[in-house]
Every structure is written in structure tokens, then in C-alpha cells.
Write a protein that holds these residues in place. Structure first.
Motif: not given
Length: 112
Positions: A102-111
């Protein structure tokens, strides 16, 4: 796995992968020293799942910090694991330390 995660063996191979890739590249830097191994293995599993989920939205490159010191220095990586999102050769975002899916998803989705 539909798309593979590239694993360059040296600086020149890392640079070649980036030059031949269109779109964003997720370079995640791993280490082979004892404290880094477990966290990097966990990141391998998470990135593998995300490569499947995101399809062609990014290309993943697992980068060994010892084998590829040039990119490690270029992107300011000082610890493993570290994720760096690269667009047109430039780092647009980075995150040090292990991340959950989930943290990785948030990182990717933001950028992406």
C-alpha cells in the motif's frame, strides 16, 4: 510474471536500460549486506506484484548498489532498500526504506 524486472549487472547496463525505456522507470536499489538482504527480498516481492498490477505504466529495474555504484551515487542513494522513480533520466521521487504494498502504491500513484 507478465513483465520482468530488469537486473543490470553494471553501470553501463543500467544506463542502457534507461536509454531504451520509454516512460517512467522504477529503480529500486538493494544491498547484499546482512541488514539489507531481508528488506530487499521483501521489496522484490512487492515490486513483482506491482509490476503485474500496473502493467505498462512503469518499468522496474532492481539495482544492486555494489554492482552499480554510478547510478547509486547519481540518484543520491545512501541505504537499501531505496526506490527512485526516474523520468527522462531524472529522479522525480525517491523513498528510502522498506515499504508495504500500500505504501508503494501511494508512492507510485503520487508520481506516475
Amino acid at each position: 510474471m507478465a513483465r520482468r524486472v530488469h537486473q543490470p549487472l553494471e553501470d553501463q547496463e543500467f544506463d542502457f536500460i534507461l536509454s531504451m525505456t520509454t516512460g517512467p522507470v522504477l529503480a529500486y536499489f538493494c544491498g547484499s549486506w546482512p541488514k539489507a538482504v531481508e528488506a530487499c527480498r521483501a521489496m522484490d516481492a512487492v515490486v513483482g506484484e506491482l509490476v503485474e498490477e500496473y502493467g505498462t505504466r512503469f518499468t522496474a529495474v532492481r539495482t544492486d548498489m555494489t554492482r552499480c555504484p554510478g547510478p547509486t551515487r547519481r540518484y543520491g542513494v545512501t541505504g537499501a532498500p531505496t526506490a527512485v522513480l526516474v523520468k527522462d533520466g531524472e529522479a522525480v521521487a525517491s523513498q528510502a526504506g522498506p515499504m508495504t504494498r500500500e505504501e508503494f502504491r501511494t508512492f507510485l500513484d503520487a508520481h506516475l
